[in-house]
Design an enzyme around this catalytic site. Structure first.
Site, PDB file in Angstrom:
ATOM      1  N   ARG A  92      37.045  38.945 -90.640  1.00 10.92           N
ATOM      2  CA  ARG A  92      37.795  37.398 -89.596  1.00 10.92           C
ATOM      3  C   ARG A  92      38.895  37.283 -90.014  1.00 10.92           C
ATOM      4  O   ARG A  92      38.499  37.098 -91.597  1.00 10.92           O
ATOM      5  CB  ARG A  92      37.122  36.086 -88.685  1.00 10.92           C
ATOM      6  N   LYS A  98      30.612  32.547 -89.615  1.00 10.26           N
ATOM      7  CA  LYS A  98      30.655  31.602 -87.953  1.00 10.26           C
ATOM      8  C   LYS A  98      28.926  30.817 -88.697  1.00 10.26           C
ATOM      9  O   LYS A  98      28.132  31.586 -89.230  1.00 10.26           O
ATOM     10  CB  LYS A  98      30.115  32.057 -87.217  1.00 10.26           C
ATOM     11  N   HIS A 117      43.497  40.663 -85.397  1.00 12.46           N
ATOM     12  CA  HIS A 117      41.729  40.734 -84.638  1.00 12.46           C
ATOM     13  C   HIS A 117      41.691  41.893 -84.322  1.00 12.46           C
ATOM     14  O   HIS A 117      40.235  42.776 -84.695  1.00 12.46           O
ATOM     15  CB  HIS A 117      41.300  39.351 -84.005  1.00 12.46           C
ATOM     16  N   ARG A 165      40.131  44.196 -87.266  1.00 14.97           N
ATOM     17  CA  ARG A 165      38.336  43.934 -87.333  1.00 14.97           C
ATOM     18  C   ARG A 165      37.800  45.272 -86.149  1.00 14.97           C
ATOM     19  O   ARG A 165      36.658  45.506 -86.223  1.00 14.97           O
ATOM     20  CB  ARG A 165      38.338  42.277 -87.372  1.00 14.97           C
ATOM     21  N   HIS A 178      27.526  39.439 -87.361  1.00 14.66           N
ATOM     22  CA  HIS A 178      27.702  39.218 -85.914  1.00 14.66           C
ATOM     23  C   HIS A 178      25.672  38.627 -86.131  1.00 14.66           C
ATOM     24  O   HIS A 178      24.639  38.819 -86.484  1.00 14.66           O
ATOM     25  CB  HIS A 178      27.080  40.209 -85.340  1.00 14.66           C
ATOM     26  N   TYR A 197      30.608  47.326 -79.222  1.00 15.11           N
ATOM     27  CA  TYR A 197      31.617  48.730 -79.603  1.00 15.11           C
ATOM     28  C   TYR A 197      30.703  49.667 -79.111  1.00 15.11           C
ATOM     29  O   TYR A 197      31.518  50.497 -78.887  1.00 15.11           O
ATOM     30  CB  TYR A 197      31.448  47.918 -81.318  1.00 15.11           C
TER      31      TYR A 197
END
Length: 305
Positions: free
Chosen positions: A159, A182, A250, A253, A276, A285
């Site tokens: 990120r 995150k 972004h 990525r 994730h 994806y």
């Protein structure tokens, strides 16, 4: 007016999100607004300030009224789903800490919305972006800086906040990098040779010392590089290359993940590389790849013409 007890609880919850879950300030600000708006609506709807005990008497009907009011105020289904998620998270925390019964709040169903698919670049376009970045400035070290950052996004799937969060203590980059993403979740990311080399070229050219507690990527005056600066540079690059507005930092990525998937990468492995929390996020994806295949089918299959 929100009751003092509810306001204090909200501040404690936000502090918990920051200290124990590592939520960034932008997320905390959004959480604070979303839950404050909800509490203000409930207060006005019931005609009196709602203390903590009163909050557990919120009914399913009142949840529906809040959602209808919010939609009527011009809030789209995606944004409403985000607001509802914040409210539910707050009430789960209240349940654990104060023993409040959260069933009515947690049973509220999130509105359905069309999930936006990531828009990756083709491998050639991604490489063109990297090759063009260094020509956007008259200061060679800044060109090398932008090239290094975007190479990390595309080559390692970072990120932008993760790339810009690298410190001098992370140098020199080895074959793998420990990233805190995150929610404070750590992951190990392989660093490909082109990414290491791009960072090394930038470091050699950077006029500022690489101190252990300072960011690797600096702005023109030596402070931390603002992500907005990189976004503006990418905007100039995509205009030069004739790329769509979705060609953002972004998107590099997204391109990393999609190109790995197209090459036969395992979905679970890609999930770990991206950091994730849920496999369903990574499965987006798969939808991208399917969408691309259907476009090719529509253009080339004889019966589709």
């Amino acid at each position: 007016m929100i009751s003092p007890a509810a306001r204090d609880a909200l501040q404690d919850w936000l502090a918990y999100q920051k200290s124990l879950r590592g939520a960034p300030q932008t997320t905390l600000d959004a959480y604070g607004r979303d839950v404050s708006d909800f509490l203000a609506f409930i207060t006005e709807h019931k005609g009196e300030a709602q203390g903590l005990r009163a909050l557990e008497r919120i009914s399913v009907t009142e949840m529906r009224a809040w959602m209808a009011f919010t939609r009527g105020d011009g809030v789209g289904p995606r944004s409403l789903a985000r607001k509802l998620s914040a409210v539910k998270s707050f009430f789960r925390w209240l349940s654990e800490r104060e023993g409040i019964e959260p069933t009515a709040v947690l049973s509220a169903r999130s509105p359905k919305y069309q999930r936006k698919l990531p828009r990756p670049l083709s491998p050639d376009a991604a490489q063109d972006v990297i090759d063009t970045l260094s020509f956007q400035t008259t200061q060679p070290w800044i060109g090398k800086r932008d090239e290094a950052v975007v190479t990390l996004l595309y080559g390692c799937g970072l990120r932008i906040s993760e790339a810009l969060g690298l410190l001098g203590s992370d140098l020199p980059l080895g074959e793998a990098l420990r990233i805190t993403g995150k929610g404070g979740k750590e992951r190990i990311v392989p660093v490909i040779a082109p990414a290491r080399e791009a960072v090394e070229r930038y470091i050699a050219a950077c006029p500022y010392p690489m101190e252990a507690d300072q960011p690797v990527f600096r702005g023109a005056r030596g402070g931390p590089l603002n992500p907005r600066t990189l976004q503006q540079t990418m905007a100039r690059v995509r205009m030069q290359l004739g790329l769509p507005s979705t060609a953002t930092p972004h998107a590099m990525r997204h391109s990393f993940a999609t190109h790995l998937l197209n090459a036969g990468g395992d979905l679970r492995a890609i999930q770990e590389l991206l950091g994730h929390a849920s496999l369903s996020t990574t499965q987006t994806y798969t939808a991208v790849d399917t969408s691309r295949l259907m476009e090719v089918y529509a253009r080339t299959h004889p019966r589709a013409k």
